[in-house]
Scaffold this active site. Structure first.
Site, PDB file in Angstrom:
ATOM      1  N   ASP A  34      79.105  75.243  55.822  1.00  0.00           N
ATOM      2  CA  ASP A  34      80.420  75.320  56.173  1.00  0.00           C
ATOM      3  C   ASP A  34      81.262  75.119  55.005  1.00  0.00           C
ATOM      4  OD1 ASP A  34      80.160  72.449  56.373  1.00  0.00           O
ATOM      5  OD2 ASP A  34      81.150  72.421  58.337  1.00  0.00           O
ATOM      6  N   HIS A 238      73.753  90.301  31.272  1.00  0.00           N
ATOM      7  CA  HIS A 238      74.484  89.288  32.149  1.00  0.00           C
ATOM      8  C   HIS A 238      73.711  88.055  32.404  1.00  0.00           C
ATOM      9  CE1 HIS A 238      77.082  92.631  34.123  1.00  0.00           C
ATOM     10  NE2 HIS A 238      77.602  92.184  32.927  1.00  0.00           N
ATOM     11  N   ASP A 255      80.064  85.151  25.719  1.00  0.00           N
ATOM     12  CA  ASP A 255      80.875  86.089  26.557  1.00  0.00           C
ATOM     13  C   ASP A 255      81.799  85.216  27.511  1.00  0.00           C
ATOM     14  OD1 ASP A 255      82.352  87.899  27.936  1.00  0.00           O
ATOM     15  OD2 ASP A 255      80.696  89.431  28.114  1.00  0.00           O
ATOM     16  N   ASP A 266      88.679  88.087  28.280  1.00  0.00           N
ATOM     17  CA  ASP A 266      87.337  88.568  28.465  1.00  0.00           C
ATOM     18  C   ASP A 266      86.809  88.738  26.895  1.00  0.00           C
ATOM     19  OD1 ASP A 266      84.636  89.819  28.672  1.00  0.00           O
ATOM     20  OD2 ASP A 266      85.318  91.446  29.766  1.00  0.00           O
ATOM     21  N   HIS A 345      75.404 100.236  27.425  1.00  0.00           N
ATOM     22  CA  HIS A 345      76.464 100.062  28.324  1.00  0.00           C
ATOM     23  C   HIS A 345      77.583 100.766  27.467  1.00  0.00           C
ATOM     24  CE1 HIS A 345      78.205  96.810  25.817  1.00  0.00           C
ATOM     25  NE2 HIS A 345      76.935  96.304  25.393  1.00  0.00           N
ATOM     26  N   HIS A 349      86.537  98.784  29.405  1.00  0.00           N
ATOM     27  CA  HIS A 349      86.914  98.759  30.838  1.00  0.00           C
ATOM     28  C   HIS A 349      88.451  98.129  30.953  1.00  0.00           C
ATOM     29  CE1 HIS A 349      86.425  94.321  31.124  1.00  0.00           C
ATOM     30  NE2 HIS A 349      85.180  94.431  30.546  1.00  0.00           N
ATOM     31  N   HIS A 356      87.211  93.855  35.590  1.00  0.00           N
ATOM     32  CA  HIS A 356      87.074  95.070  35.483  1.00  0.00           C
ATOM     33  C   HIS A 356      88.356  95.694  36.340  1.00  0.00           C
ATOM     34  CE1 HIS A 356      82.520  94.821  34.505  1.00  0.00           C
ATOM     35  NE2 HIS A 356      83.380  94.179  33.721  1.00  0.00           N
ATOM     36  N   GLU A 379      84.201  96.507  23.539  1.00  0.00           N
ATOM     37  CA  GLU A 379      83.130  95.650  23.379  1.00  0.00           C
ATOM     38  C   GLU A 379      81.660  96.427  23.097  1.00  0.00           C
ATOM     39  OE1 GLU A 379      81.865  94.150  27.275  1.00  0.00           O
ATOM     40  OE2 GLU A 379      83.537  94.898  27.965  1.00  0.00           O
ATOM     41  N   TYR A 383      71.193  95.582  20.980  1.00  0.00           N
ATOM     42  CA  TYR A 383      70.174  94.837  21.525  1.00  0.00           C
ATOM     43  C   TYR A 383      69.020  95.155  21.234  1.00  0.00           C
ATOM     44  CZ  TYR A 383      74.788  94.149  24.005  1.00  0.00           C
ATOM     45  OH  TYR A 383      75.919  94.040  24.163  1.00  0.00           O
ATOM     46  N   ARG A 407      77.122  91.314  20.628  1.00  0.00           N
ATOM     47  CA  ARG A 407      78.121  92.094  21.084  1.00  0.00           C
ATOM     48  C   ARG A 407      79.590  91.340  20.765  1.00  0.00           C
ATOM     49  NH1 ARG A 407      76.872  91.911  26.022  1.00  0.00           N
ATOM     50  NH2 ARG A 407      78.029  90.085  26.947  1.00  0.00           N
ATOM     51  N   GLU A 409      83.490  91.586  21.424  1.00  0.00           N
ATOM     52  CA  GLU A 409      84.606  92.165  22.446  1.00  0.00           C
ATOM     53  C   GLU A 409      85.847  91.444  22.271  1.00  0.00           C
ATOM     54  OE1 GLU A 409      83.617  90.982  26.645  1.00  0.00           O
ATOM     55  OE2 GLU A 409      84.655  92.549  27.421  1.00  0.00           O
TER      56      GLU A 409
HETATM   57  N1  GLY Z   1      82.181  89.659  30.801  1.00  0.00           N
HETATM   58  C1  GLY Z   1      82.056  90.803  31.546  1.00  0.00           C
HETATM   59  C2  GLY Z   1      82.426  92.198  30.863  1.00  0.00           C
HETATM   60  O1  GLY Z   1      82.483  92.018  29.520  1.00  0.00           O
HETATM   61  O2  GLY Z   1      82.596  93.146  31.259  1.00  0.00           O
HETATM   62 MN    MN Z   2      84.206  92.804  28.985  1.00  0.00          MN
HETATM   63 MN    MN Z   3      82.901  90.328  28.519  1.00  0.00          MN
END
Ligand code: GLY
Ligand code: MN
Ligand code: MN
Length: 435
Positions: A34, A238, A255, A266, A345, A349, A356, A379, A383, A407, A409
């Protein structure tokens, strides 16, 4: 801010004409047994009301003679508040939130039908709360069953996400201010993390530093689980365990972003933990950086959202050919997606109340175009994990390229003349990452 929430509701009501829209607050989420997670309001509900309590319902009924904006909220209840926190209550909600009428949430079933029976359409988003979905369906079916006698009532239910998404995509000055704060805090946290990283330290120590910094500057907390991925972990998109001890000659991919006043940052940076890129790391890093800059250059009004991805893919593929990791004609490699084992990817976004964020990317074959006030992330990455297999017909991957994940971003605002990189304060040039 109340004026701004009102304007948002007015814009929505203009679009729904003779319909009625119903928005439900986010449910309390259970962490274990709970014990509850910290409550975080549903983004659509918050966008329209600015109200951050659970067990609330907002009804927008532009055709109603008296009550166009109706709220149902929790009643004041001191015994409950001692346990679960302060409640605004029915009386205060009317003034504070600007509703035409406010009822206790307990009266929802009794009061709701009067706001639905003259509507020609119901706007409601299914799929977030089964019990509430059932309640809405029950009301709708009752109205349909009596439509013959009454001659009015919603004959269809439409998901409001498309109308709202289009509104939410264009950020107001107030939204931009909050976003800039979220980005400034995250940018400082990234810079601090770069200074703290060194061989022998653990990924979670860096995560702790980032998240401590977020909260210490008044952010609500991380915008999403922070990714602090050293060495080969950076090849797991992730990766959130953040348990590895960082080694000399590792890259560190961070990230991480925060939420400030419900708006998110982000940001990703990748840098050498010991202050020097290896030759392979540097070659791949410079390639990702070139791709990211080329992609950012595509962010301008009326340019297709897809163009930045196409540009990033082209630059990356061209570079991979030069490095001997791909072979063949550039157009064919792109057409056949031979780059995909290394870049799986998309390039960005929408960013806003959700990481997102709301807003579509395409309609049929037509991509959405950038418009002033939109915020997108940019981004790209590469890899090459220990297990990465080349695409069919492509060369084997030499061992010295493996274990490198990169990466970069940034958060980019579309302006009337082009773009502004909101997260530019975090270094990304090779010379600024080496020491
Ligand atoms: N960290 C989530 C993304 O880059 O979309
Ligand atoms: Mn992102
Ligand atoms: Mn990100």
């Amino acid at each position: 801010m109340q004026n701004e929430y009102r304007q948002r509701r007015e814009r929505l009501m203009e679009k729904i004409g003779h319909g009625t829209a119903i928005f439900h607050s986010a449910p309390m989420a259970i962490m274990h047994n709970d014990v509850e997670y910290t409550f975080r309001q549903d983004s659509d509900f918050f966008y329209l009301t600015g109200f951050d309590e659970p067990e609330a319902v907002a009804v927008l009924a532009p055709h109603h003679e008296e009550h166009r904006y109706v709220l149902f909220v929790r009643s004041k209840d001191w015994e409950q508040e001692v346990w679960t926190g302060y409640r605004l209550g029915v009386e205060a909600a009317k003034d504070v939130l600007g509703a035409d009428v406010v009822y206790p949430i307990a009266e929802l079933d009794e009061k709701l039908p009067q706001y639905l029976e003259k509507a020609d359409r119901l706007y409601y988003r299914f799929g977030r709360n089964q019990a509430f979905d059932d309640k809405i369906l029950h009301h709708w079916q009752r109205l349909l069953a009596t439509y013959n006698k009454r001659g009015t009532g919603p004959i269809a239910i439409e998901d409001p996400r498309f109308i709202l998404g289009a509104l939410r995509q264009v950020k107001s000055e107030a939204e931009l201010d909050l976003t800039r704060q979220a980005i400034a805090i995250a940018a400082e946290a990234h810079i601090q993390a770069m200074q703290q990283a060194r061989p022998g330290r653990y990924e979670y120590e860096i995560q702790a530093g980032l998240e401590h910094y977020f909260r210490s500057k008044g952010a609500m907390g991380p915008a999403y689980p922070s990714i602090v991925a050293s060495g080969p972990n950076a090849c797991i998109l992730h990766y959130v365990a953040n348990t590895r001890q960082m080694q000399d000659r590792d890259l560190l991919l961070i990230d991480a972003g925060c939420a400030y006043g419900y708006y998110n940052s982000d940001i990703t940076r990748t840098f050498p933990i010991n202050g020097r890129f290896t030759a392979e790391q540097k070659a791949l890093y410079e390639l990702v950086l070139a791709a990211q800059k080329a992609a950012i250059a595509e962010v301008k009004p009326n340019n297709s959202y897809d163009q930045m991805h196409k540009t990033a893919v082209r630059v990356l593929t061209e570079g991979l050919v030069e490095l001997g990791l791909l072979t063949g004609s550039l157009d064919q490699l792109i057409e056949e997606e031979k780059y995909k084992p290394f870049y799986m990817h998309r390039t960005g976004h929408w960013l806003g109340l959700d990481v997102h964020d709301a807003g579509i990317y395409r309609q049929g074959d037509t991509w959405q175009t950038f418009q002033p006030g939109y915020i997108t992330t940019v981004e790209p990455g590469l890899y090459i994990g220990p297990e990465t297999q080349p695409a069919e017909g492509q060369p084997d991957i030499p061992e010295h390229w493996r274990g490198i994940g990169i990466r970069i971003e940034d958060d980019v605002l579309v302006t009337t003349t082009g773009h502004e990189v909101l997260s530019a304060a975090v270094p990304k040039e090779v010379k600024d990452l080496e020491h």
